[in-house]
Design an enzyme around this catalytic site. Structure first.
Site, PDB file in Angstrom:
ATOM      1  N   ASP A   1      30.880  31.804  68.487  1.00 24.11           N
ATOM      2  CA  ASP A   1      31.699  31.702  67.329  1.00 24.11           C
ATOM      3  C   ASP A   1      32.757  30.828  67.547  1.00 24.11           C
ATOM      4  O   ASP A   1      33.749  31.302  68.027  1.00 24.11           O
ATOM      5  CB  ASP A   1      31.733  32.951  66.502  1.00 24.11           C
ATOM      6  CG  ASP A   1      30.204  33.641  66.338  1.00 24.11           C
ATOM      7  OD1 ASP A   1      29.175  33.004  66.076  1.00 24.11           O
ATOM      8  OD2 ASP A   1      30.390  34.843  66.483  1.00 24.11           O
TER       9      ASP A   1
ATOM     10  N   GLY B   1      35.345  37.562  65.533  1.00 26.40           N
ATOM     11  CA  GLY B   1      34.182  36.758  65.454  1.00 26.40           C
ATOM     12  C   GLY B   1      33.433  37.025  64.262  1.00 26.40           C
ATOM     13  O   GLY B   1      33.766  37.493  63.215  1.00 26.40           O
ATOM     14  N   CYS B   2      32.114  36.562  64.396  1.00 18.33           N
ATOM     15  CA  CYS B   2      31.153  36.648  63.035  1.00 18.33           C
ATOM     16  C   CYS B   2      31.063  38.260  62.625  1.00 18.33           C
ATOM     17  O   CYS B   2      30.948  39.264  63.415  1.00 18.33           O
ATOM     18  CB  CYS B   2      29.723  36.380  63.469  1.00 18.33           C
ATOM     19  SG  CYS B   2      28.568  36.609  62.247  1.00 18.33           S
ATOM     20  N   PHE B   3      31.342  38.407  61.266  1.00 16.25           N
ATOM     21  CA  PHE B   3      31.587  39.630  60.876  1.00 16.25           C
ATOM     22  C   PHE B   3      30.264  40.608  60.894  1.00 16.25           C
ATOM     23  O   PHE B   3      30.363  41.919  60.953  1.00 16.25           O
ATOM     24  CB  PHE B   3      32.133  39.690  59.576  1.00 16.25           C
ATOM     25  CG  PHE B   3      31.779  38.878  58.278  1.00 16.25           C
ATOM     26  CD1 PHE B   3      30.193  38.132  58.354  1.00 16.25           C
ATOM     27  CD2 PHE B   3      32.326  38.341  57.248  1.00 16.25           C
ATOM     28  CE1 PHE B   3      29.871  37.623  57.623  1.00 16.25           C
ATOM     29  CE2 PHE B   3      31.725  37.706  56.279  1.00 16.25           C
ATOM     30  CZ  PHE B   3      30.705  37.235  56.402  1.00 16.25           C
ATOM     31  N   TRP B   4      29.134  39.862  61.086  1.00 14.43           N
ATOM     32  CA  TRP B   4      27.861  40.565  61.041  1.00 14.43           C
ATOM     33  C   TRP B   4      27.841  41.620  62.338  1.00 14.43           C
ATOM     34  O   TRP B   4      27.591  42.783  62.207  1.00 14.43           O
ATOM     35  CB  TRP B   4      26.590  39.560  61.441  1.00 14.43           C
ATOM     36  CG  TRP B   4      26.316  38.613  60.360  1.00 14.43           C
ATOM     37  CD1 TRP B   4      26.775  38.771  59.007  1.00 14.43           C
ATOM     38  CD2 TRP B   4      25.674  37.583  60.568  1.00 14.43           C
ATOM     39  NE1 TRP B   4      26.198  37.949  58.162  1.00 14.43           N
ATOM     40  CE2 TRP B   4      25.686  36.949  59.208  1.00 14.43           C
ATOM     41  CE3 TRP B   4      24.653  36.913  61.385  1.00 14.43           C
ATOM     42  CZ2 TRP B   4      24.730  35.573  58.789  1.00 14.43           C
ATOM     43  CZ3 TRP B   4      24.002  35.705  61.256  1.00 14.43           C
ATOM     44  CH2 TRP B   4      24.168  35.242  60.187  1.00 14.43           C
TER      45      TRP B   4
END
Length: 160
Positions: free
Chosen positions: A89, A10-13
């Site tokens: 996401d 998913g979102c790398f953050w």
């Protein structure tokens, strides 16, 4: 030995912050992995012209934390049976994956995934592939959730 592994979920953050909270991890950065174009930007990735995945480059000491432990941690915060989606996401850049520059390591990763498959009724969709290329994401993405503690995250980091 100091090693690197590349993870997507998913979102790398969120994935980056999740591992940053683990004292056994040496360092992380976020970037675009296995892009079809050189030096992709976030806009390029979002516009689906790269086929890159948002990934975290994780540096660790395998005498402190094993690759199997790292994979177990990843599977605690992703749905490995989902295709191109994690939480809110949605898109190919949000697929799940474990990537290495070492083909022998890929076999060990695949063995671990095969073992984890027993915990799921649906087929695990997590990619296991060699790293073809990895481009650092823009600076504002690096350690994003440290800089923006109330920023969006598909992982409930407070529960981890």
């Amino acid at each position: 030995m100091i090693k690197k592994i590349y993870l997507a979920g998913g979102c790398f953050w969120g994935i980056e912050q999740y591992y940053n909270l683990n004292q056994k991890i040496i360092s992380t950065n976020v970037g675009y992995l296995n892009s079809k174009i050189d030096n992709p930007t976030y806009k390029d990735v979002c516009n689906n012209i790269t086929d890159a995945v948002e990934a975290v480059e994780l540096t660790y000491d395998d005498q402190v934390i094993s690759l199997n432990e790292i994979i177990d941690l990843l599977f605690k915060v992703i749905d490995p049976t989902s295709i191109n989606k994690q939480g809110n996401d949605i898109g190919r850049q949000y697929r799940t994956g474990i990537y290495s520059r070492d083909s022998n390591e890929l076999m060990a990763i695949q063995e671990k995934i095969n073992e984890l498959q027993n915990n799921y009724s649906k087929l695990i969709q997590t990619e296991v592939m060699l790293v073809d290329n990895y481009y650092l994401a823009e600076e504002y993405h690096q350690k994003y959730l440290e800089k923006n503690p109330n920023g969006y995250c598909h992982i409930n980091l407070k529960a981890k």
